[in-house]
Scaffold this active site. Sequence first.
Site, PDB file in Angstrom:
ATOM      1  N   ASN A 164     161.636  -0.432  73.601  1.00  0.00           N
ATOM      2  CA  ASN A 164     161.316  -1.069  74.879  1.00  0.00           C
ATOM      3  C   ASN A 164     161.660  -2.547  74.768  1.00  0.00           C
ATOM      4  OD1 ASN A 164     160.165  -2.068  77.219  1.00  0.00           O
ATOM      5  ND2 ASN A 164     158.053  -1.918  76.477  1.00  0.00           N
ATOM      6  N   TRP A 165     162.723  -2.935  75.468  1.00  0.00           N
ATOM      7  CA  TRP A 165     163.194  -4.316  75.340  1.00  0.00           C
ATOM      8  C   TRP A 165     162.453  -5.276  76.280  1.00  0.00           C
ATOM      9  CZ3 TRP A 165     169.273  -3.683  74.689  1.00  0.00           C
ATOM     10  CH2 TRP A 165     169.513  -3.073  73.447  1.00  0.00           C
ATOM     11  N   LYS A 166     161.525  -4.760  77.053  1.00  0.00           N
ATOM     12  CA  LYS A 166     160.711  -5.595  77.954  1.00  0.00           C
ATOM     13  C   LYS A 166     161.619  -6.566  78.727  1.00  0.00           C
ATOM     14  CE  LYS A 166     157.110  -5.250  74.491  1.00  0.00           C
ATOM     15  NZ  LYS A 166     155.708  -5.426  74.311  1.00  0.00           N
ATOM     16  N   HIS A 195     153.132   1.467  81.181  1.00  0.00           N
ATOM     17  CA  HIS A 195     153.056   0.603  79.987  1.00  0.00           C
ATOM     18  C   HIS A 195     151.870  -0.351  80.137  1.00  0.00           C
ATOM     19  CE1 HIS A 195     154.084  -2.535  77.101  1.00  0.00           C
ATOM     20  NE2 HIS A 195     154.762  -1.599  76.479  1.00  0.00           N
ATOM     21  N   GLU A 213     151.553  -3.389  79.687  1.00  0.00           N
ATOM     22  CA  GLU A 213     151.830  -4.652  80.406  1.00  0.00           C
ATOM     23  C   GLU A 213     151.864  -4.419  81.919  1.00  0.00           C
ATOM     24  OE1 GLU A 213     155.214  -5.546  77.974  1.00  0.00           O
ATOM     25  OE2 GLU A 213     153.811  -5.815  76.302  1.00  0.00           O
ATOM     26  N   GLU A 253     149.510   3.899  73.039  1.00  0.00           N
ATOM     27  CA  GLU A 253     149.732   2.505  72.675  1.00  0.00           C
ATOM     28  C   GLU A 253     148.437   1.718  72.834  1.00  0.00           C
ATOM     29  OE1 GLU A 253     154.135   1.417  72.998  1.00  0.00           O
ATOM     30  OE2 GLU A 253     153.263   1.075  74.953  1.00  0.00           O
ATOM     31  N   GLY A 267     152.413  -5.973  70.427  1.00  0.00           N
ATOM     32  CA  GLY A 267     152.927  -7.339  70.327  1.00  0.00           C
ATOM     33  C   GLY A 267     152.007  -8.280  69.566  1.00  0.00           C
ATOM     34  N   SER A 298     153.157  -2.558  67.481  1.00  0.00           N
ATOM     35  CA  SER A 298     153.606  -3.256  66.263  1.00  0.00           C
ATOM     36  C   SER A 298     154.186  -2.318  65.198  1.00  0.00           C
ATOM     37  CB  SER A 298     152.468  -4.110  65.685  1.00  0.00           C
ATOM     38  OG  SER A 298     152.071  -5.073  66.641  1.00  0.00           O
ATOM     39  N   GLY A 358     158.461  -2.108  70.559  1.00  0.00           N
ATOM     40  CA  GLY A 358     158.805  -3.284  71.370  1.00  0.00           C
ATOM     41  C   GLY A 358     159.588  -4.277  70.532  1.00  0.00           C
ATOM     42  N   GLY A 359     158.890  -5.271  69.997  1.00  0.00           N
ATOM     43  CA  GLY A 359     159.522  -6.384  69.285  1.00  0.00           C
ATOM     44  C   GLY A 359     160.576  -5.969  68.265  1.00  0.00           C
TER      45      GLY A 359
HETATM   46  C1  PEP Z   1     155.718  -1.808  73.432  1.00  0.00           C
HETATM   47  O1  PEP Z   1     156.257  -2.668  74.096  1.00  0.00           O
HETATM   48  O2  PEP Z   1     155.567  -0.689  73.911  1.00  0.00           O
HETATM   49  C2  PEP Z   1     155.245  -2.136  72.080  1.00  0.00           C
HETATM   50  C3  PEP Z   1     154.612  -1.216  71.397  1.00  0.00           C
HETATM   51  O3  PEP Z   1     155.492  -3.403  71.611  1.00  0.00           O
HETATM   52  P1  PEP Z   1     155.393  -3.914  70.079  1.00  0.00           P
HETATM   53  O4  PEP Z   1     156.126  -2.901  69.226  1.00  0.00           O
HETATM   54  O5  PEP Z   1     156.064  -5.246  70.064  1.00  0.00           O
HETATM   55  O6  PEP Z   1     153.941  -3.970  69.724  1.00  0.00           O
END
Ligand code: PEP
Length: 255
Positions: free
Chosen positions: A11-13, A97, A99, A169, A175, A215, A236-237
């Site tokens: 997920n590149w957000k 998600h 966010e 999640e 994040g 993470s 994500g990251g």
């Molecule tokens: C996500 O955006 O779904 C996520 C899990 O982010 P991260 O891996 O950065 O915690």
Amino acid sequence: MKKRKLIIGGNWKMYKTPSEAIHVAKALKVKLINVANVDVVICPPFPALVPVNEILKESNIKIGGQNLYWQDEGAFTGEVSAKMLLDAGCQYVVIGHSERRHVFGEKNNEINQKVKKALENGLIPMFCVGETLEERQNGLTEKVVEEQIREGLSGIEIKDASDLVVAYEPVWAIGTGETATPDQAEEVHRYIRELLSGLFSLSLGNQIRIQYGGSVKPSNAAELMSRENIDGALVGGASLDADSFTEIIKLSASV
Ligand code: PEP
């Protein structure tokens, strides 16, 4: 051997311009050329979907949207429809998600309409659920996740387990660099599988893939993936960099 094929999403957000996204997609295409036993899906921002699809259409990497709106079309400034995502080459779409839930205030009933619209159009929802830190500390994890699942999937029927992916999640792990331990994640995944079995059928509940997100990085991916009910990751990251995302995928594939 895992009973279910792993699915790893990136997920590149709201990161990466179309040209930056093209650059990473080209690198991933080369790095992942021999990975066949894991489904890989990247979810770039909307303006990058079409050019990234051009690069990946002859690869084993699929693309997904990060959100959609439940109307087919109309005066809904800023929104994107299922048909638009399909036409841009998407096979998946992230829905609910954290966010979207916590920054933009999306509610379970809205998420439910989005899941319905995705399925109606043949898009596979990567349907996200998870509790906040406060909810976990108050012993509310199961209650919150159950509500999100029951309301988010209310009135939904699926024919095949591959029509739906659920992502657990925990909000406190997204994040933040803090990851749920494999035991903490496995416990909730097992609970989600029970709920899915009750909602759909034992067989569908056993086969629907449940990703862990929060993470995930090369140093923790393999241990998480080794758990019985963890069938992949939503990253994500660490998915923003082709090397670390590739490492996560290869380490997971080797479990
Ligand atoms: C996500 O955006 O779904 C996520 C899990 O982010 P991260 O891996 O950065 O915690």
